[in-house]
Enzyme design. Structure first.
Site, mmCIF file in Angstrom:
data_model
loop_
_atom_site.group_PDB
_atom_site.id
_atom_site.type_symbol
_atom_site.label_atom_id
_atom_site.label_comp_id
_atom_site.label_asym_id
_atom_site.label_seq_id
_atom_site.Cartn_x
_atom_site.Cartn_y
_atom_site.Cartn_z
ATOM 1 C CD GLU A 23 -2.766 -1.220 2.477
ATOM 2 O OE1 GLU A 23 -2.993 -0.141 3.073
ATOM 3 O OE2 GLU A 23 -3.309 -2.284 2.798
ATOM 4 C CE1 TYR A 24 -3.629 0.742 -1.229
ATOM 5 C CE2 TYR A 24 -3.230 2.889 -0.200
ATOM 6 C CZ TYR A 24 -3.957 1.703 -0.276
ATOM 7 O OH TYR A 24 -5.004 1.495 0.566
ATOM 8 C CD1 TRP A 75 -9.905 -5.516 8.616
ATOM 9 C CD2 TRP A 75 -8.476 -6.508 7.221
ATOM 10 N NE1 TRP A 75 -8.680 -5.448 9.188
ATOM 11 C CE2 TRP A 75 -7.770 -6.039 8.361
ATOM 12 C CE3 TRP A 75 -7.784 -7.169 6.221
ATOM 13 C CZ2 TRP A 75 -6.396 -6.218 8.506
ATOM 14 C CZ3 TRP A 75 -6.416 -7.330 6.369
ATOM 15 C CH2 TRP A 75 -5.740 -6.855 7.498
#
Length: 1116
Positions: A466-467, A701
């Protein structure tokens, strides 16, 4: 109307005239209305607020005013505001308000009958605030209603009612045109209007801007037509437009506008604030129009100059475009594409956060994963070493991973690398940039291959970098333009290295971060993409003009799992060339929360506080992060709210616009925080929708955020040591009873391992009512203590002779003389003199205190009488005439001896004057106990939460035992308080037995709550001083003295238990100590049957139920 034309002698005529005058000359009609009632519990001083409403109702019932009414009424601290529109029959508002007495008493803040689409001013609204400090809320409500709008009604109850409306006598924007035209048009004009406009009920349905005929003929066809290129007929929204007026002006209906714009860019509906200035909408059939361009847009249909614009060169040759133009680009429109065919399988991924073990609570061991619906579990996270090998943060995490790959699971076991923390940490972010470079990626791939060989139970790997290419991550240098190509080359090599093992990467759902990924090419090498369609909004939106549509400051309350925005994200990735079958769409088991600027404002235009990197949201007790909170914690907060726990406030509702759940909450007495999340039902609906769009699966998540777990491997030695195998992995409280009697009767239906938790659940449920009853009963005790003090003083004269004829003589010397039996001088215990015998002659006895210290100690210990409560005087007694000549208090001219056979007692103790006898006001102890009882409520809730999430380092049975005793003590006290009959003046003639019983009841009550009162007891001289009244009027063995025997020792069970549990800080999850509850339970278990017999029958019955339950659990 002129009163000169009314016969004032005819009461019926007068009455009818008054009714007409109150309606201001307009017609009346009873209308069915829908009333929106705000949630209960918002207003605290409901007695004051109800009084304010009663005042408003009384005024309105007697009012004869015309037009809009705005009134305020204050009672105590509460202020109530009323808005009644001009089209409401004002005198009917009073009875209307009284229909909602129940809702006002329950603490509802808002009650409104309101329709923003109506052209009539028929709103009736009430808004209540707790104090003058909150008048801004009233101002906002009145302004909203006066503008013809309505307050946000999310989470409000709907109640059907009736009221009386008027036909108004003047034309206005909100008037009923049919009645207004009568008298407005001249008779001839009115005839012509009806002649030229013959539609049924035309007048009743006229709208502003609607066209009508003013001459013979027919109206022209004004409905917009489809454009030559197939685009629908369009209209650009102007400031203050609304659908009703637009429809009337263009000859269509509001339903037409809805139907024609289902697929129009930015269409949000016709509700308040839904239409935006410069928005382009359809008013005919045809293709959806291009939205208005935004000067600062860099992509999408609102990018200036180009989106789906054909721009061929003059030659018209294929692929030839005008200079500086790109022609019709490939991703025209806003539809999801590349999803025609369903995937072979629909997969369900869940992430497991191994770092959950760092949390103080809400822990989960990897072997506790038991969801059979999962097809893949991603173990998050592993990291990279400086030489591009696999690493774990610590040995504990590595041990969890090794168990993960060894367990016999039905799901695929995937190891995830990276994550936000590792990708952005100053010490590690560069490793990911370097690992994918051409000079390093082969080494990295070989290390991964070796890792697979070492752990053959591993089914795949997942990269969460990320990212790549990002330029705006705080604290991280901007990425390189080569990051994307490096990442693609790395994936190509990794896939050829690991063969048939699974390979996936995580993708952001934000255009700004996704644009650097060559995702169409990447899709050739990955098994699937983890598409993170959560975190669409968060605290980071603050002060970002582009983050929230219609919210230039970026600080509006928006859902991080908004379905409409998810659709846009899915359109974006599929139009970029990724087949839907390779996209696993994100769902969440947590919420993104915000600290509300105004706790009463909950809609999408309401604001949150803080800064870009500072959230003011209340943190969860386990995740302990403002702005981020687990579903498990949200469920526990609502359990606290539903159980009436002190300081827990909140409510939830489903938001149709975002297709997500919303909760507002606070656990410190006030609602402060707004959070959007997915409940289980919402998540299931979202998954079904995703599956129906032919996507490859979903990714959740995270699994450790969903519900409470033990945090211990059920097969481990640790579990054996804690005796955890007998505990179920989750105790559902859905069907638990809320009182002890039902719990005892239904106990067999509850798992053994859950029964102690069920006991604590019952304590939580019963304590609020106990506290309410306690406070209600305590309100009357000032009057009770007036009689209590008087009767205690009166009992002193009865008790003093008993003491003087018994133990009192042990501390005194006597000198006596008798006309019949001589005289003497000795200790009073050795005195021989005739007393109380007929014909004894005159007797004189003089008392002298020999041992003053011993005398007063014995008087206080045996009879509860203080030294200051007595004076020494001479009195006379006559045994022969006791009925007609009572003993004289002293020898004065007004009280002479009745015969020659009496006894004169010199220096005899008698009651002092009432003003000199200070009887302690025990009401202070009753009042002082209230805060500690409230705190006990918080302690019990906190302990229950610890039990539920597996953070309680003590047995559930010990917790239930320790907490039940103080609850039953206060319950017992409350019942006694309720049972004392209110004493009125007529009770002054109560017999002695009734007075004694009353005093003993009060003493028993106060003694029972002494453990809750703390230092207040010391202020009145200690426990013994409380019990003194029982000695003054009572006798050995009475019930009050039995309670005194229990509480007089500060180390006794009630004090010890309360001190331990109140000191455990159990209101903060994860803070309780195992020894705290073990010791407290031991004090209860050590009570003998004799000691228990000193408690009331009700206490013993409740205690027996708990003991039977917990003992059965321990035997199991």
């Amino acid at each position: 109307m002129k009163w000169s034309n009314v016969n004032s002698n005819d009461s019926e005529v007068v009455k009818q005239s008054l009714v007409v005058s109150k309606s201001c000359g307009a017609s009346q009609q009873t209308s069915d209305i829908t009333v929106q009632v705000g949630p209960a519990g918002t207003i605290k001083a409901t007695k004051d607020s109800s009084t304010a409403i009663q005042n408003l109702a009384s005024y309105m019932t007697n009012a004869a005013s015309c037009g809009t009414t705005i009134l305020l009424s204050k009672a105590g601290d509460s202020v109530a505001a009323l808005y009644a529109g001009a089209d409401v029959y004002q005198s009917d508002v009073g009875p209307y308000l009284l229909n909602f007495k129940k809702q006002f008493k329950a603490g509802s803040q808002i009650i409104q009958s309101c329709d923003s689409s109506s052209k009539r001013d028929n709103t009736i609204g009430v808004y209540i605030v707790n104090s003058l400090d909150d008048l801004e809320g009233i101002d906002r409500a009145l302004q909203t209603w006066s503008k013809g709008s309505c307050l946000d009604s999310d989470g409000h109850d709907l109640i059907q009612s009736k009221t009386t409306m008027l036909g108004v006598s003047e034309v206005s924007k909100r008037s009923d045109i049919s009645s207004s035209l009568e008298g407005f048009l001249a008779p001839r004009a009115e005839d012509n209007f009806d002649k030229y406009n013959t539609g049924t009920d035309l007048c009743k349905n006229l709208k502003v801007k609607q066209r009508v005929c003013c001459s013979a003929g027919s109206l022209p066809d004004i409905i917009p037509k489809k454009q030559s290129d197939g685009t629908c007929g369009t209209y650009t929204i102007q400031t203050n437009d609304n659908c009703a007026e637009i429809a009337a002006h263009f000859g269509v209906t509001q339903d037409d506008i809805y139907d024609l714009n289902e697929d129009t860019w930015g269409w949000a509906g016709c509700g308040t604030n839904d239409l935006k200035a410069d928005q382009v909408i359809c008013l005919s059939e045809g293709n959806t129009p291009m939205p208005s361009p935004l000067s600062n847009a860099v992509c999408g249909p609102q990018m200036p100059d180009e989106f789906c614009t054909e721009s061929p060169a003059r030659t018209k040759a294929p692929g030839a475009f005008q200079s500086g133009k790109n022609g019709c680009i490939s991703n025209c429109g806003t539809y999801i594409v590349n999803n025609d065919d369903a995937p072979e399988n629909f997969y369900h991924v869940a992430y497991f956060e191994v770092f959950n073990l760092k949390r103080e609570c809400l822990n989960m061991d990897v072997n506790e994963i038991s969801d059979t619906s999962l097809t893949h579990v991603h173990f998050a996270f592993a990291g990279l070493t400086a030489d591009f090998d696999v690493s774990f943060d610590n040995d504990e995490y590595k041990a969890q991973f090794e168990k993960f790959v060894k367990n016999d699971a039905s799901y695929k076991r995937i190891l995830s690398f990276g994550g936000w923390a590792e990708s952005t940490s100053a010490s590690t972010f560069q490793r990911y940039r370097d690992a994918v470079k051409s000079g390093n990626r082969e080494k990295f791939a070989k290390n991964i291959k070796a890792f697979f060989e070492k752990y053959d139970g591993l089914d795949g790997i997942d990269f969460d970098w990320e990212y790549p290419g990002a330029t705006d991550i705080p604290g991280v240098p901007a990425g390189s333009d080569s990051d994307d190509d490096n990442y693609l080359g790395f994936l190509k090599l990794m896939k050829s290295t690991i063969g048939d093992k699974s390979l996936s990467i995580a993708l952001p759902a934000s255009y700004w971060y996704l644009k650097t990924f060559p995702i169409a090419k990447m899709s050739d090498y990955v098994s699937y993409f983890i598409y993170m369609t959560y975190d669409l909004h968060g605290q980071w939106d603050y002060n970002n003009a582009y983050a929230d549509v219609g919210c230039p400051s970026g600080d509006c309350l928006r859902s991080h799992v908004n379905k409409t925005e998810t659709i846009n994200s899915l359109a974006m990735i599929t139009k970029a060339g990724v087949p839907a079958s390779k996209i696993f769409v994100g769902v969440s088991s947590y919420g993104r929360s915000f600290g509300m600027v105004d706790p009463t404002c909950t809609g999408p235009m309401c604001k949150y506080g803080g800064a870009f990197d500072v959230s003011t949201a209340e943190a969860g007790s386990c995740t302990n992060t403002s702005g981020y909170i687990s579903n498990a914690e949200l469920n526990l907060i609502m359990q606290g709210v539903d159980s009436g726990a002190s300081n827990y406030k909140g409510r939830t509702w489903y938001d149709e616009d975002s297709a997500s759940d919303v909760m507002i909450y606070g656990t410190k007495g006030e609602i402060t925080t707004w959070v959007a999340y997915m409940s289980d039902d919402t998540k299931e609906a979202r998954i079904d929708w995703i599956k129906g769009l032919n996507f490859g699966g979903v990714t959740d998540w995270a699994i450790d955020l969903q519900e409470l777990n033990l945090g211990v491997d059920p097969d481990s030695d640790e579990a054996q040591d804690l005796d955890l195998p007998a505990l179920p992995t989750g105790c559902s409280s859905a069907n638990w009873p809320d009182n002890l009697e039902d719990l005892r009767n239904k106990i067999d239906k509850i798992d053994l391992g859950c029964r102690a938790q069920a006991v604590v659940w019952v304590l939580i449920k019963i304590l609020p009512d106990i506290l309410d009853n306690y406070q209600s009963a305590a309100d009357n005790y000032d009057e009770y203590f007036k009689y209590y003090a008087e009767w205690v003083r009166n009992g002193i004269d009865d008790s003093l002779p008993l003491f003087m004829w018994s133990d009192g003589q042990n501390y005194m010397d006597c000198k006596w003389s008798s006309t019949s039996d001589g005289s003497g001088d000795a200790a009073c215990t050795e005195m021989h003199v005739p007393e109380g015998q007929p014909g004894q002659g005159e007797v004189s006895i003089t008392y002298t205190v020999r041992d003053e210290d011993g005398f007063y100690k014995a008087l206080q210990a045996d009879y509860g009488i203080e030294k200051d409560w007595i004076v020494w005087k001479d009195i006379y007694a006559d045994p022969e005439n006791s009925l007609t000549c009572p003993p004289c208090p002293n020898l004065t001219k007004d009280c002479k001896p009745c015969t020659g056979h009496g006894v004169t007692y010199h220096n005899w103790p008698v009651k002092a004057a009432d003003d000199d006898i200070d009887v302690p006001n025990l009401k202070d102890i009753i009042d002082t106990a209230v805060p500690n009882i409230t705190t006990l409520q918080d302690v019990i809730l906190g302990s229950f939460i610890e039990m539920r999430i597996g953070a309680m380092d003590a047995s559930d049975e010990d917790v239930a035992t320790a907490l039940s005793m103080p609850v039953f003590m206060i319950a017992d006290t409350t019942e006694q308080m309720k049972n004392i009959t209110k004493i009125g003046k007529e009770q002054e003639k109560a017999d002695d037995e009734a007075k004694v019983s009353f005093i003993l009841d009060i003493v028993s009550i106060v003694l029972m709550i002494i453990p809750f009162a703390g230092e207040a007891v010391d202020a009145i001289g200690g426990v013994a001083n409380v019990a003194r009244a029982a000695y003054v009027v009572g006798e050995a063995g009475n019930a009050a003295l039995s309670v005194y025997d229990i509480v007089k020792n500060p180390s006794s069970a009630p004090f010890a238990i309360l001190g331990l549990v109140m000191g455990a800080d159990a209101s903060v999850v994860g803070k309780a100590s195992k020894t705290t509850f073990t010791k407290a339970a031991a004090f209860r278990n050590a009570l003998t049957e004799d000691t228990l017999s000193s408690f009331s029958k009700e206490f013993r019955a409740n205690d027996a139920i708990v003991q039977d339950i917990v003992k059965a659990c321990k035997r199991a």
